[in-house]
Structures are given as structure tokens and as C-alpha cells.
Design an enzyme around this catalytic site. Sequence first.
Site, PDB file in Angstrom:
ATOM      1  N   GLU A  90      -1.596  -0.653   8.391  1.00  0.00           N
ATOM      2  CA  GLU A  90      -2.541  -1.615   8.958  1.00  0.00           C
ATOM      3  C   GLU A  90      -1.862  -2.524   9.972  1.00  0.00           C
ATOM      4  O   GLU A  90      -0.639  -2.589  10.059  1.00  0.00           O
ATOM      5  CB  GLU A  90      -3.182  -2.451   7.849  1.00  0.00           C
ATOM      6  CG  GLU A  90      -2.210  -3.273   7.031  1.00  0.00           C
ATOM      7  CD  GLU A  90      -2.840  -3.892   5.786  1.00  0.00           C
ATOM      8  OE1 GLU A  90      -4.029  -3.652   5.525  1.00  0.00           O
ATOM      9  OE2 GLU A  90      -2.135  -4.630   5.072  1.00  0.00           O
ATOM     10  N   ARG A 127      -1.345  -4.610  -6.245  1.00  0.00           N
ATOM     11  CA  ARG A 127      -1.125  -6.053  -6.360  1.00  0.00           C
ATOM     12  C   ARG A 127       0.023  -6.295  -7.330  1.00  0.00           C
ATOM     13  O   ARG A 127      -0.005  -5.805  -8.458  1.00  0.00           O
ATOM     14  CB  ARG A 127      -2.418  -6.717  -6.872  1.00  0.00           C
ATOM     15  CG  ARG A 127      -2.396  -8.225  -6.916  1.00  0.00           C
ATOM     16  CD  ARG A 127      -3.671  -8.775  -7.537  1.00  0.00           C
ATOM     17  NE  ARG A 127      -4.864  -8.388  -6.806  1.00  0.00           N
ATOM     18  CZ  ARG A 127      -5.915  -7.789  -7.349  1.00  0.00           C
ATOM     19  NH1 ARG A 127      -5.936  -7.497  -8.631  1.00  0.00           N
ATOM     20  NH2 ARG A 127      -6.966  -7.485  -6.611  1.00  0.00           N
ATOM     21  N   HIS A 154       3.601  -7.632   1.228  1.00  0.00           N
ATOM     22  CA  HIS A 154       3.015  -8.577   2.187  1.00  0.00           C
ATOM     23  C   HIS A 154       1.906  -9.395   1.546  1.00  0.00           C
ATOM     24  O   HIS A 154       1.398  -9.058   0.472  1.00  0.00           O
ATOM     25  CB  HIS A 154       2.453  -7.826   3.405  1.00  0.00           C
ATOM     26  CG  HIS A 154       1.339  -6.885   3.062  1.00  0.00           C
ATOM     27  ND1 HIS A 154       1.556  -5.576   2.695  1.00  0.00           N
ATOM     28  CD2 HIS A 154      -0.013  -7.044   3.019  1.00  0.00           C
ATOM     29  CE1 HIS A 154       0.409  -4.981   2.450  1.00  0.00           C
ATOM     30  NE2 HIS A 154      -0.566  -5.845   2.635  1.00  0.00           N
ATOM     31  N   HIS A 203       0.841  -1.192   0.000  1.00  0.00           N
ATOM     32  CA  HIS A 203       0.000   0.000   0.000  1.00  0.00           C
ATOM     33  C   HIS A 203       0.880   1.247   0.000  1.00  0.00           C
ATOM     34  O   HIS A 203       1.910   1.284   0.680  1.00  0.00           O
ATOM     35  CB  HIS A 203      -0.914   0.007   1.226  1.00  0.00           C
ATOM     36  CG  HIS A 203      -1.654  -1.275   1.423  1.00  0.00           C
ATOM     37  ND1 HIS A 203      -2.614  -1.724   0.546  1.00  0.00           N
ATOM     38  CD2 HIS A 203      -1.554  -2.229   2.390  1.00  0.00           C
ATOM     39  CE1 HIS A 203      -3.083  -2.885   0.971  1.00  0.00           C
ATOM     40  NE2 HIS A 203      -2.447  -3.206   2.081  1.00  0.00           N
TER      41      HIS A 203
END
Length: 322
Positions: free
Chosen positions: A120, A198, A178, A103
Site C-alpha cells: 500500500e 494486528r 506500521h 500485512h
Amino acid sequence: MDLYPLKFKPILKERLWGGTKLKDVLNKPIESDITGESWELSGVSGDISEVANGALQGTSLQELISLQGESLLGKGVKERFGNEFPILIKFIDAKQDLSIQLHPNDALAKKRHNSFGKTEMWYIMDANPGAQLIVGFNRDVEKSEYIESLESGTLLDLMNYEEVKEGDTYFINTGKIHAIGAGVLLAEIQQTSDVTYRVYDFDRKDKDGNLRELHTSLAVDAIDYERKNDFKVDYPKGKDETNTMVDCPYFKTNFLELTQPLKLDVSQRDSFTIYMCVGGEAQITNDWGTASIQKGETVLVAASSSTIEINTGNAKLLEVTI
């Protein structure tokens, strides 16, 4: 308006990699065998949460903020984020491996997508034996080496694998590559953003036979190529007390394992409080009412509350504030 503890209708998302644990373990009302996400509390445009309990049932989170912004969010939160709810809360069931992704940070997300970045954290609720996460690279990597690994199909050789069990917690900075591995059920706390790059999807095809979109060029300048040991959260687990897990600019998360009732003075807490129940059950009471939650449920307590009482003899809770 009485801002009693608020529960919200889960927003359920089918995913190529999803399964049935959200129903089987967390009692979510799903029928699909590929439900991957339950959005518990969301201010994301197009996916705004709606109150599920009490007199405010049917009211959207956005309406609540418009009517009771400072009382609900807290003065400081309202000043910082305006009418945006700054946290997105999810439960995620990975029956298959998720794509390898990352991200962007706030600056890049603002420039490219007019969005927040996406920092996150994950709390592992259940994991099949041997289940893993991918978190970062296994060594420092050059940008050119990364690009070459994509072209040659050897990206997986550069990944860092982490075997996980219940209670393990991971903090994922922006830019960190990740993936959630097959067999993992987790609670996710993140900035309000749905921007994901992605980069590798195991050459899987969707139900229509199409490969999913990759964001290779966008990702190259957003990746942190340095190997950093900053992701595994080592937190205290004292019973019947507040244990700090993560304290970052975007959210603070505490772990509470309670064997008896707990009363908190939150009169000086200039933030809403979210409780995610990751084990057992509890009743959450503030100045205006009570809500019951069990494993897999979430409740939002308004910033204007002076006290929060948690009545339980057996509960594990994640407590989230700004």
C-alpha cells in the site's frame, strides 16, 4: 455500453479510532463521530462498490467487470487478475492512533487466506501539528527480541516514528510494521486485500468492553525485521505535468497539480485509470462523457478510453494505473 467516467458510492466504515474529518474536510455523508474509512473503489467481497452517477447508476463494480471486463480493466489487467478488481482505494481519518500492524506478502496471503497480499501507499492530505506515523523498526531487530518486546510491553521502543505534513507520501511494503497516528487524514492506495495482522493495540477496548483481537502468532513469520529506508517517497512536484510517485508491480501512482486543462492520449495505456482528488476540483472527460470531482472524490476511467481531458484551474490529483 458507454463507459463514461464512473463515480461510486462511498462505503463508510466506523472504526474505534475514527473521527469526523471525512465529513468535515471531505464532505462524506456520515453521521457517526467514529467514522474511520471511506472505501472509494472496492472489489472486496461483501464490500463491492456501486456506481453513483449517470446511466449505470446502481450497477456494481463486479457487474461492470463481468459485462465489460477487458474494456473496463484493460487486456493485460484482465489476463492477470481475471474478474478481480486489483486495487482498493480509501480515505482514512485517524482521530486516534491505529493499531500497530503489518500485512503478509502475496505467497503467505495466498497460502493462509486465499487472498492477495497488501502492498500500500499513503498520501497525507491533512495532519494536526506533531502528527506521526509509525513505519518500520528504528534498527534491525531479531525475531526473539521482537517477541520479548511484546511480552514485556516495550514494542513502542523499537518503532520508527515519522512526523508528517500535507503532501508527504509513504510506500508500505508487505511485512513492514506500521501504524497511522492520531490526527492524520490520508488517501490510501493498496492491493485488493483486507488481510491485516494486528500486533499491538494500546490495550484499547471496543464499545462492548472487549480487547480487539491480536494476530501475534500469524505476524511473527510475516514481519520484515530489517531496518530499511525504503518508505518515504521523494517525488517531483512539477505543476501541469505528470509526476511519478510510486511505480511497483501492483500499481503506479502519479501526482498532478494542475493550474490549467490537461489532455492525455491514453490509447496505448492498457489499464484503467483512477483519479483521486486530494485538492481543488476538476472535470474528467473521456470518449463517452464527463464527471466532476472535488477534494475527497474518486473517479474511474475505463481502459478503452482513447483520451482523458482534465478541465481545471486548481486541482491536485493522484492518478493510479496498473
